[in-house]
Design an enzyme around this catalytic site. Sequence first.
Site, PDB file in Angstrom:
ATOM      1  N   ASN A  10       7.424 -15.756  -0.078  1.00 54.76           N
ATOM      2  CA  ASN A  10       6.227 -15.564   0.195  1.00 54.76           C
ATOM      3  C   ASN A  10       5.810 -14.391   1.266  1.00 54.76           C
ATOM      4  OD1 ASN A  10       3.343 -15.376   0.263  1.00 54.76           O
ATOM      5  ND2 ASN A  10       2.988 -17.542   1.076  1.00 54.76           N
ATOM      6  N   LYS A  66       3.300 -12.732   2.067  1.00 55.91           N
ATOM      7  CA  LYS A  66       2.144 -13.046   2.748  1.00 55.91           C
ATOM      8  C   LYS A  66       1.622 -11.446   2.840  1.00 55.91           C
ATOM      9  CE  LYS A  66       3.057 -17.481   4.564  1.00 55.91           C
ATOM     10  NZ  LYS A  66       3.005 -18.254   5.633  1.00 55.91           N
ATOM     11  N   HIS A 113      -2.850 -21.657  -2.035  1.00 57.12           N
ATOM     12  CA  HIS A 113      -1.667 -21.693  -0.646  1.00 57.12           C
ATOM     13  C   HIS A 113      -2.622 -22.207   0.649  1.00 57.12           C
ATOM     14  CE1 HIS A 113       0.393 -20.209   2.815  1.00 57.12           C
ATOM     15  NE2 HIS A 113       1.607 -20.519   2.090  1.00 57.12           N
ATOM     16  N   GLU A 150      -3.026 -21.057   3.247  1.00 59.56           N
ATOM     17  CA  GLU A 150      -3.980 -19.872   3.984  1.00 59.56           C
ATOM     18  C   GLU A 150      -5.126 -19.648   3.068  1.00 59.56           C
ATOM     19  OE1 GLU A 150      -0.474 -17.825   4.599  1.00 59.56           O
ATOM     20  OE2 GLU A 150       0.208 -19.367   5.994  1.00 59.56           O
ATOM     21  N   GLU A 160       3.326 -28.130   0.455  1.00 62.40           N
ATOM     22  CA  GLU A 160       3.605 -27.554   1.907  1.00 62.40           C
ATOM     23  C   GLU A 160       2.570 -28.140   2.894  1.00 62.40           C
ATOM     24  OE1 GLU A 160       4.975 -23.260   1.348  1.00 62.40           O
ATOM     25  OE2 GLU A 160       2.950 -23.102   0.843  1.00 62.40           O
ATOM     26  N   GLY A 211       5.215 -22.029   9.195  1.00 66.50           N
ATOM     27  CA  GLY A 211       5.010 -20.867  10.086  1.00 66.50           C
ATOM     28  C   GLY A 211       4.993 -21.470  11.674  1.00 66.50           C
ATOM     29  N   SER A 259       8.428 -23.873   6.979  1.00 67.53           N
ATOM     30  CA  SER A 259       9.501 -23.522   7.873  1.00 67.53           C
ATOM     31  C   SER A 259      10.977 -23.726   7.366  1.00 67.53           C
ATOM     32  CB  SER A 259       9.441 -24.370   9.318  1.00 67.53           C
ATOM     33  OG  SER A 259       8.248 -24.034   9.743  1.00 67.53           O
TER      34      SER A 259
HETATM   35  P1  PGA Z   1       6.826 -20.490   6.412  1.00 66.86           P
HETATM   36  O1  PGA Z   1       5.752 -20.318   5.420  1.00 66.86           O
HETATM   37  O2  PGA Z   1       8.010 -20.524   5.690  1.00 66.86           O
HETATM   38  O3  PGA Z   1       6.876 -19.297   7.162  1.00 66.86           O
HETATM   39  O4  PGA Z   1       6.644 -21.757   7.095  1.00 66.86           O
HETATM   40  C1  PGA Z   1       5.882 -20.907   4.106  1.00 66.86           C
HETATM   41  C2  PGA Z   1       4.514 -20.730   3.185  1.00 66.86           C
HETATM   42  O5  PGA Z   1       3.677 -20.473   3.838  1.00 66.86           O
HETATM   43  O6  PGA Z   1       4.740 -20.548   2.135  1.00 66.86           O
END
Ligand code: PGA
Length: 250
Positions: free
Chosen positions: A14, A16, A98, A100, A169, A175, A214
Amino acid sequence: MTSTISRRPLLAGNWKMHGSTAEARAWARAAAGAAADNRNEVALFPPAPFLQLVLAEVDGAVSVGGQSCHTNTKGAFTGATSAAMLADLGCTYVLCGHSERRHIFGESDEFVAGAAAQAATHGLTPVLCVGEKIEEREAEDTQSVLSRQLTAALDVLPPAPHPLVIAYEPVWAIGTGKAATAEDAQAAHAFLRELVARRDPERAAGLRILYGGSVKPDNVAGYLACPDIDGALVGGASLDPAAFAEIATA
Ligand code: PGA
């Protein structure tokens, strides 16, 4: 829950809101290389402006999906992307809910469910993202949050064999570098699969549930070794082609 149905691991990047046309082309090419002779399915979720370029670059070697879609097919929704548009481009998947989208853009359980239903209507596989915030985990509300988010979507999604992927998640792991332990992730995945099984045991047995938060080259194998973890949704590490290739071939 054990199953005799084999679930092909899905390793998804992803991006983003990252990348340029040049980077998108290079990252897509690297992912296509990692997908060759790979028992895993590899997927990419680029920003909407790069979808067409990525689809052309991977030429079917990698599955491609949108990062979100709207609950309507078309209309006066400036800035939004419809599932119909993603399907028209040749996408296979779309991320729905997601963290976010839920926590920065304010998408409710109801909106996410509606978006997932739109995806299904237009022949896309929704990747339904669920996960608890840190304060919810500390209050031991993880299961009730996951149950609420999943149930809202299952209530409106068409039944199997219509495809569905779930991504667990935990918000606190996204992140942050603070990945969930494989044990904690496995427990959440088993819980999610059990919730699906109560409605449809066959769908649950074939359902791919991805872990996200992560994921890096050095921890992905630990997740994939768990019986209910069927792949990973990768953010930050998917922007490093070498790291993503390592994850995709785990
Ligand atoms: P990350 O994000 O691997 O940077 O933790 C995962 C995601 O948001 O799908």
